[in-house]
Design an enzyme around this catalytic site. Structure first.
Site, PDB file in Angstrom:
ATOM      1  N   LYS A 173       0.836  -1.208   0.000  1.00 35.55           N
ATOM      2  CA  LYS A 173       0.000   0.000   0.000  1.00 35.55           C
ATOM      3  C   LYS A 173       0.871   1.258   0.000  1.00 35.55           C
ATOM      4  O   LYS A 173       0.563   2.237  -0.692  1.00 35.55           O
ATOM      5  CB  LYS A 173      -0.918  -0.007   1.218  1.00 35.55           C
ATOM      6  CG  LYS A 173      -1.720   1.261   1.421  1.00 35.55           C
ATOM      7  CD  LYS A 173      -2.737   1.514   0.325  1.00 35.55           C
ATOM      8  CE  LYS A 173      -3.635   2.685   0.708  1.00 35.55           C
ATOM      9  NZ  LYS A 173      -4.617   3.016  -0.337  1.00 35.55           N
ATOM     10  N   LEU A 174       1.961   1.246   0.742  1.00 33.77           N
ATOM     11  CA  LEU A 174       2.860   2.399   0.757  1.00 33.77           C
ATOM     12  C   LEU A 174       3.552   2.573  -0.592  1.00 33.77           C
ATOM     13  O   LEU A 174       3.799   3.694  -1.034  1.00 33.77           O
ATOM     14  CB  LEU A 174       3.889   2.252   1.875  1.00 33.77           C
ATOM     15  CG  LEU A 174       3.326   2.273   3.297  1.00 33.77           C
ATOM     16  CD1 LEU A 174       4.460   2.154   4.318  1.00 33.77           C
ATOM     17  CD2 LEU A 174       2.498   3.526   3.562  1.00 33.77           C
TER      18      LEU A 174
END
Length: 287
Positions: A173-174
């Site tokens: 996600k990052l």
């Protein structure tokens, strides 16, 4: 109906509200809780059981979705519900809370409630895709025990990508949000450059359209810029939070562009743009 798991949604902001609404439309029994109760009151008529505490919300839920603002809030709330969770419940942590908090929660639940299946499941997509059940769920954890979670994910999104052991998804996600943040900054600067040469946002998109650089996301953000309407799909302040989470977790990776963007976006937030869509960075560059 009887085969559908009962679901609790903790956090009824833009994303959590959309999840709850889609689950209700598809016949799920849904419990909801939000620190500001008013955020969920419009769903009561559709069947939402609105709870006064997170413990009350999770008590009868087979699957619990946590979609809260940040890591600190998520950790505090999930610690609160430890004893209220059903035996063998599934907990899907779907907010973007970074690597440190995710790993801490995985370890904490393994020690405190090993019967609970912890799924690390942030999503790719913002408010409009969530409302239309078009998000992608990035899931990690024990997929062999995740049938109930997958039923829920299918109701709120267009697909689920499994990435391995719990914690992997928060890392991906990052990565995804770092790409998105870089794209938005580049698009804002490219639009400013185009305007300095006398080109409009339409001119820019017409050149991009049909080619390999025609990202649909860019089209949406160019439309925002053209209309001067920055109603948030993703708040600038939350995008900045995600940039900082990525930088905190980067280890030995060199991310000079992201570091520069985070510094610039902090200036924009300080200047009052934080509650607008992240596309408002274009407006900040105009100032």
């Amino acid at each position: 109906m009887s085969q559908q798991p009962a679901v609790a949604v903790l956090g009824l902001g833009a994303m959590g509200h959309a999840f709850a609404a889609n689950l209700l439309k598809k016949g799920f029994k849904v419990y909801g809780w939000n620190r500001t109760r008013a955020r969920g009151e419009d769903l009561v008529a559709a069947g939402l059981t609105l709870s006064d505490s997170p413990q009350e919300a999770v008590r009868d839920a087979d699957v619990v979705i946590a979609m809260l603002a940040d890591g600190e809030t998520t950790e505090q709330t999930l610690h609160q519900v430890r004893d209220a969770l059903k035996q063998g419940a599934t907990l899907a942590q779907m907010g973007t809370i970074g690597v440190e908090k995710t790993d801490a929660l995985i370890a904490w639940f393994a020690g405190e409630r090993p019967d609970v299946l912890f799924i690390d499941a942030p999503v790719s997509g913002t408010k409009a895709p969530a409302e239309n059940a078009q998000i992608l769920v990035m899931a990690s954890g024990d997929q062999t025990r995740a049938q109930a979670a997958e039923t829920v994910f299918a109701a709120i999104g267009k697909g689920t990508q499994w990435l391995g052991e719990a914690g992997k998804s928060s890392r991906m996600k990052l990565v995804v949000n770092s790409w998105l943040i870089g794209l938005m900054q580049s698009l804002a600067e490219s639009t400013r450059l185009a305007e300095s040469f006398g080109f409009s946002t339409d001119d820019l998109w017409q050149v991009l359209e049909g080619g390999p650089l025609a990202a649909p996301y860019a089209k949406v953000k160019l439309a925002m810029i053209a209309s001067d309407d920055y109603t948030p799909q993703m708040h600038l302040v939350w995008a900045l939070k995600d940039a900082k989470l990525a930088l905190e977790a980067k280890g030995e990776a060199k991310l000079p562009a992201l570091e520069n963007i985070a510094e610039l976006w902090q200036q924009a937030v300080d200047a009052g743009y934080g509650e607008q869509d992240l596309a408002s960075i274009y407006r900040f560059l105009q100032a």
